[in-house]
Enzyme design. Structure first.
Site, PDB file in Angstrom:
ATOM      1  N   ASP A  45      25.268 -18.172 -16.595  1.00  0.00           N
ATOM      2  CA  ASP A  45      24.177 -18.157 -15.614  1.00  0.00           C
ATOM      3  C   ASP A  45      24.744 -18.141 -14.192  1.00  0.00           C
ATOM      4  OD1 ASP A  45      25.049 -20.768 -15.538  1.00  0.00           O
ATOM      5  OD2 ASP A  45      23.075 -21.685 -15.778  1.00  0.00           O
ATOM      6  N   SER A  46      26.083 -18.110 -14.091  1.00  0.00           N
ATOM      7  CA  SER A  46      26.721 -17.831 -12.795  1.00  0.00           C
ATOM      8  C   SER A  46      26.278 -16.469 -12.280  1.00  0.00           C
ATOM      9  CB  SER A  46      28.247 -17.893 -12.915  1.00  0.00           C
ATOM     10  OG  SER A  46      28.699 -17.088 -13.994  1.00  0.00           O
ATOM     11  N   ASP A  84      24.402 -18.380 -21.814  1.00  0.00           N
ATOM     12  CA  ASP A  84      23.881 -19.638 -21.247  1.00  0.00           C
ATOM     13  C   ASP A  84      22.369 -19.749 -21.400  1.00  0.00           C
ATOM     14  OD1 ASP A  84      25.952 -21.194 -20.243  1.00  0.00           O
ATOM     15  OD2 ASP A  84      26.067 -20.060 -18.364  1.00  0.00           O
ATOM     16  N   LYS A 112      25.031 -21.768 -24.813  1.00  0.00           N
ATOM     17  CA  LYS A 112      25.668 -22.868 -24.078  1.00  0.00           C
ATOM     18  C   LYS A 112      24.594 -23.627 -23.303  1.00  0.00           C
ATOM     19  CE  LYS A 112      28.704 -22.176 -20.509  1.00  0.00           C
ATOM     20  NZ  LYS A 112      28.067 -22.818 -19.330  1.00  0.00           N
ATOM     21  N   GLU A 181      34.188 -28.623 -17.113  1.00  0.00           N
ATOM     22  CA  GLU A 181      34.368 -28.031 -15.782  1.00  0.00           C
ATOM     23  C   GLU A 181      34.674 -29.117 -14.756  1.00  0.00           C
ATOM     24  OE1 GLU A 181      31.369 -25.249 -14.494  1.00  0.00           O
ATOM     25  OE2 GLU A 181      32.169 -25.167 -12.445  1.00  0.00           O
TER      26      GLU A 181
HETATM   27  O1  KIV Z   1      27.967 -19.766 -15.820  1.00  0.00           O
HETATM   28  C1  KIV Z   1      29.194 -19.725 -15.905  1.00  0.00           C
HETATM   29  O2  KIV Z   1      29.852 -18.764 -15.502  1.00  0.00           O
HETATM   30  C2  KIV Z   1      29.871 -20.870 -16.511  1.00  0.00           C
HETATM   31  C3  KIV Z   1      31.370 -20.903 -16.497  1.00  0.00           C
HETATM   32  C4  KIV Z   1      31.870 -21.109 -15.130  1.00  0.00           C
HETATM   33  C5  KIV Z   1      31.927 -21.900 -17.433  1.00  0.00           C
HETATM   34  O3  KIV Z   1      29.229 -21.759 -16.992  1.00  0.00           O
END
Ligand code: KIV
Length: 264
Positions: A45-46, A84, A112, A181
């Site tokens: 979700d980044s 995510d 996740k 993290e």
């Molecule tokens: O959303 C994401 O990219 C993440 C990673 C940084 C682990 O959760």
């Protein structure tokens, strides 16, 4: 690379073999990453930050995640595809199940979630229904407004102990993987050794079973100042393919992350 499954990662953990993970948000990035032998692709979700231009992941929706998961799934090759569950999309067992089902039907092979012990019944319910889950502990960006910023987590004894206990309980409830993290390297080592499931680190030192980065960070495509745990692999490579290959080689060879990328 043969098709990566949870059994592949379990075997790698048992043999002390490091594995790699990178984010991808579309079919082109998915091909770039999977073709270089990255074992785990995360549709993170980044994407709220790097694709949508937000300052946090909070605005990302389940529809956004399904769209990007479908795009990545088209080209994920043999990599294991994790997606995510976004902000506030898994507040109850039923909501988590409904939204995780959508991600799995969009092509994810695992979902996740961010949190700690409160996720235990949710993880158990997902597993019961055939949905493997990865729990993201430590700095959980969806909670940035509660945490008061993007800060290292688990520096004090009480938080560190709570995190270790949560990791063990989550494994027992059926979690299939963990992401740590921005936690002190020594705490990440202890958590990794306390569970049998694979543990992926980002800003968590060199002793987790796998390492993950946001793909645009390693390709040096994100502007502004970078977190301490990021390494620009483009600097020493002439192409995006070579940069991803250099990341894979560095993780497997034990040269990334170095002590300078971690927190004590
Ligand atoms: O959303 C994401 O990219 C993440 C990673 C940084 C682990 O959760």
């Amino acid at each position: 690379m043969a098709k990566v499954t949870l059994s592949t990662l379990a075997e790698m953990k048992k043999n002390g073999e490091k594995f790699t993970s990178l984010t991808a948000y579309d079919a082109t990035l998915a091909h770039l990453v999977s073709s270089q032998g990255v074992e785990v692709i995360l549709v993170g979700d980044s994407l709220g930050n790097v694709c949508q231009g937000h300052t946090s992941t909070v605005p990302v929706t389940v529809n956004d995640m399904c769209y990007h998961t479908r795009c990545v799934s088209a080209n994920a090759g043999d990599s294991l595809l994790v997606a995510d569950l976004p902000f506030a999309s898994y507040s109850s067992e039923e909501q988590a199940l409904a939204n995780a089902t959508r991600l799995m039907q969009a092509g994810a092979e695992m979902v996740k979630l961010e949190g700690e012990a409160w996720l235990i019944p949710i993880v158990a319910r997902l597993r019961e229904q055939g949905i493997p889950s990865c729990v993201h502990l430590g700095l959980t960006p969806q909670s940035v407004h509660v945490l008061g910023g993007y800060k290292v987590q688990g520096r004090d004894e009480a938080r560190a102990t709570a995190m270790i206990e949560a990791a063990i309980a989550l494994e027992k409830a059926g979690a299939a993987m963990l992401v740590l993290e921005c936690v002190p390297s020594v705490l990440a080592r202890e958590i990794t050794q306390s569970v049998h499931i694979p543990v992926i680190g980002i800003g968590a030192g060199a002793d987790t079973d796998g390492q993950i980065l946001v793909v645009y960070d390693l390709l040096d495509m994100t502007g502004g100042s970078k977190p301490k745990f990021v390494k620009n692999f483009m600097a020493e490579s002439g192409s995006t393919q070579k940069a991803v290959a250099a990341f894979v080689a560095a993780v497997k060879g034990g040269t990334f992350p170095g002590p300078e990328h971690g927190f004590e």
